[in-house]
Design an enzyme around this catalytic site. Structure first.
Site, PDB file in Angstrom:
ATOM      1  CB  THR A 142      -0.910  -0.009   1.253  1.00 61.82           C
ATOM      2  OG1 THR A 142      -1.625  -1.233   1.272  1.00 61.82           O
ATOM      3  CG2 THR A 142      -1.891   1.146   1.236  1.00 61.82           C
ATOM      4  CE  LYS A 193       2.891   1.519  11.663  1.00 71.14           C
ATOM      5  NZ  LYS A 193       1.777   1.867  10.804  1.00 71.14           N
ATOM      6  CD  GLU A 234      -0.055  -1.105  10.893  1.00 71.29           C
ATOM      7  OE1 GLU A 234       1.006  -1.669  10.643  1.00 71.29           O
ATOM      8  OE2 GLU A 234      -0.316   0.035  10.475  1.00 71.29           O
ATOM      9  CG  ASP A 284      -0.187   1.954  14.462  1.00 67.93           C
ATOM     10  OD1 ASP A 284       0.766   1.723  13.713  1.00 67.93           O
ATOM     11  OD2 ASP A 284      -0.887   2.974  14.381  1.00 67.93           O
ATOM     12  CE  LYS A 314       1.161   5.258  13.536  1.00 72.50           C
ATOM     13  NZ  LYS A 314      -0.205   5.088  13.042  1.00 72.50           N
TER      14      LYS A 314
HETATM   15  N1  HSE Z   1      -2.696   1.149  10.685  1.00 73.59           N
HETATM   16  C1  HSE Z   1      -2.194   2.477  10.830  1.00 73.59           C
HETATM   17  C2  HSE Z   1      -3.360   3.387  11.183  1.00 73.59           C
HETATM   18  C3  HSE Z   1      -1.546   2.919   9.563  1.00 73.59           C
HETATM   19  O1  HSE Z   1      -4.507   2.935  11.060  1.00 73.59           O
HETATM   20  O2  HSE Z   1      -3.152   4.512  11.607  1.00 73.59           O
HETATM   21  C4  HSE Z   1      -0.768   4.189   9.666  1.00 73.59           C
HETATM   22  O3  HSE Z   1       0.314   4.047  10.548  1.00 73.59           O
END
Ligand code: HSE
Length: 401
Positions: free
Chosen positions: A11, A100, A185, A196, A200
């Site tokens: 992607t 990340k 993801e 995730d 971050k």
């Molecule tokens: N899976 C992540 C999100 C993609 O939904 O924010 C971007 O880091």
């Protein structure tokens, strides 16, 4: 002419190729040189794709190609991305990444290799997709002491919560839609369990304080416990449920956590809907600033990666300093931090027992739900836990921000 290799044609990788090729002329003007995608690394073949002839399956072909000056890493995951990126930097090639997991785990080390080799390791797309936040933290806000970062950092869960709130769709349905749109993801628990967002906020906090915050040290809860009832209660209280990644200082202590919070509807983050992310930063001089945009999806994320490629080209042979040392940043125990809590208990819990354990509470009632729901006064997480344990049977608890 600058030759770029793109690692991973999924992607984001395909998005980067598209951005570099579609905007080639305007990018050339801004970078000062033509940028060409020379090779693409992927395990798959892409018959019929206009870039099919650039696809290679072995990283060696990129490593040994002396024409490659910049490597774009969009593979995701720590390995083999870490090995490939480290190899490229040790060869003096600049790297732009959206990964990340890689940045949270090895950012400090990879920056120090880039410094030594007079090249760059840039990762704007690793947090907030297309939103500029890494460069502002690293350049524009350096005169401030950062006192708070609060972010909606995961597009998938924000999309899901928005759908559940606005359309009453189920958790599963909302996740399926987010996956179809290319936000989620590979393993959706990374989104819905908060992992995730955790990586971050670890990256942003490390940059804000210039030291390594290990993501494993951050208390993390996802949205898997959030139900349609929680959303109805939130609406009754004129609040929204948002998954936030937060770090903040209070009285010389540094805290960080990831979990769903109840925000007043007039809070600037409450109006952030769908796949949009927003990062609220409070500095001791600038006061409040907020960054907003599409936090996931192919082209928004690719736009940030491609801009990092331009930055690498503009600063060829010169390292752009990023203060992120390998020394560990320690967090204080958030259990001692005071806030209010929204709590749901079974119908047969007596209000006297609730007040005996929690002190003054504000009861919240939904017409067709007989359980006991209430908002506590400010108390520490330890005090909350002790009170909750003394009664047992908590159906759900959501913190107020
Ligand atoms: N899976 C992540 C999100 C993609 O939904 O924010 C971007 O880091």
């Amino acid at each position: 002419m600058i030759n770029v290799a793109v690692l991973g044609y999924g992607t984001i990788g395909a998005g980067v190729v598209k951005v570099l090729q579609t905007n080639a002329n305007s990018i050339e003007k801004k970078a000062g040189e033509r940028i060409q995608v020379k090779r693409i690394l992927d395990l798959r073949d892409f018959p019929g794709d206009p870039n099919a002839d650039k696809v290679v399956h072995d990283y060696k072909e990129i490593q040994e190609d002396e024409d490659i000056q910049v490597v774009v890493e969009c593979m995701g995951g720590v390995e083999p991305a870490y090995t490939f990126v480290k190899t490229a930097l040790l060869q003096g090639r600049s790297v732009a990444t959206s990964n990340k997991e890689l940045v949270a785990k090895h950012g400090a080390e990879l920056i120090s290799i880039a410094e030594e080799k007079k090249c760059n390791f840039l990762f704007e797309a690793s947090v907030g997709g297309g939103i500029p936040i890494i460069r502002p933290l690293n350049e524009c806000l350096t005169a401030d002491v950062i006192e708070e970062i609060s972010g909606i950092l995961n597009g998938t869960t924000n999309y899901m919560l928005t759908k559940m709130e606005a359309e009453g769709v189920s958790f599963e349905e909302a996740l399926k839609e987010a996956q179809e749109k290319g936000y989620a993801e590979l393993h959706p628990e990374a989104d819905v369990e908060g992992y995730d967002a955790c990586r971050k906020i670890a990256i942003l906090t490390s940059l804000a304080y210039g030291k390594q915050l290990d993501f494993e040290d951050i208390h993390t809860e996802g949205i898997t416990n959030i139900t349609a009832e929680d959303i109805r209660y939130a609406q009754k209280m004129k609040k929204s449920i948002k998954l936030l990644g937060k770090s903040w200082t209070k009285e010389g202590k540094l805290y960080a956590m990831v979990c769903p919070f109840l925000l007043d509807n007039d809070h600037p983050l409450a109006g952030v809907k769908d796949v949009f992310n927003a990062i609220f930063v409070h500095g001791n001089m600038v006061d409040d600033v907020m960054f907003y945009g599409k936090g996931a999806g192919s082209l928004p994320t690719a736009s940030a990666v491609a801009a990092d490629v331009v930055e690498c080209v503009k600063h060829k042979g010169r390292h752009l300093p990023i203060v992120w040392e390998q020394e560990k940043l320690s967090l204080d125990d958030f259990g001692g931090f005071e806030r209010k809590y929204f709590v749901r208990m079974p119908a047969d819990t007596s209000v006297e027992v609730i007040k005996g354990a929690f002190g003054a509470v504000e009861m919240i009632r939904l017409d067709d739900v007989s359980e006991k729901a209430f908002v506590t006064d400010s108390m520490t997480e330890y005090e909350y836990q002790k009170a909750a344990d003394s009664i047992g049977n908590v159906i759900n608890m959501i913190r107020l921000d």
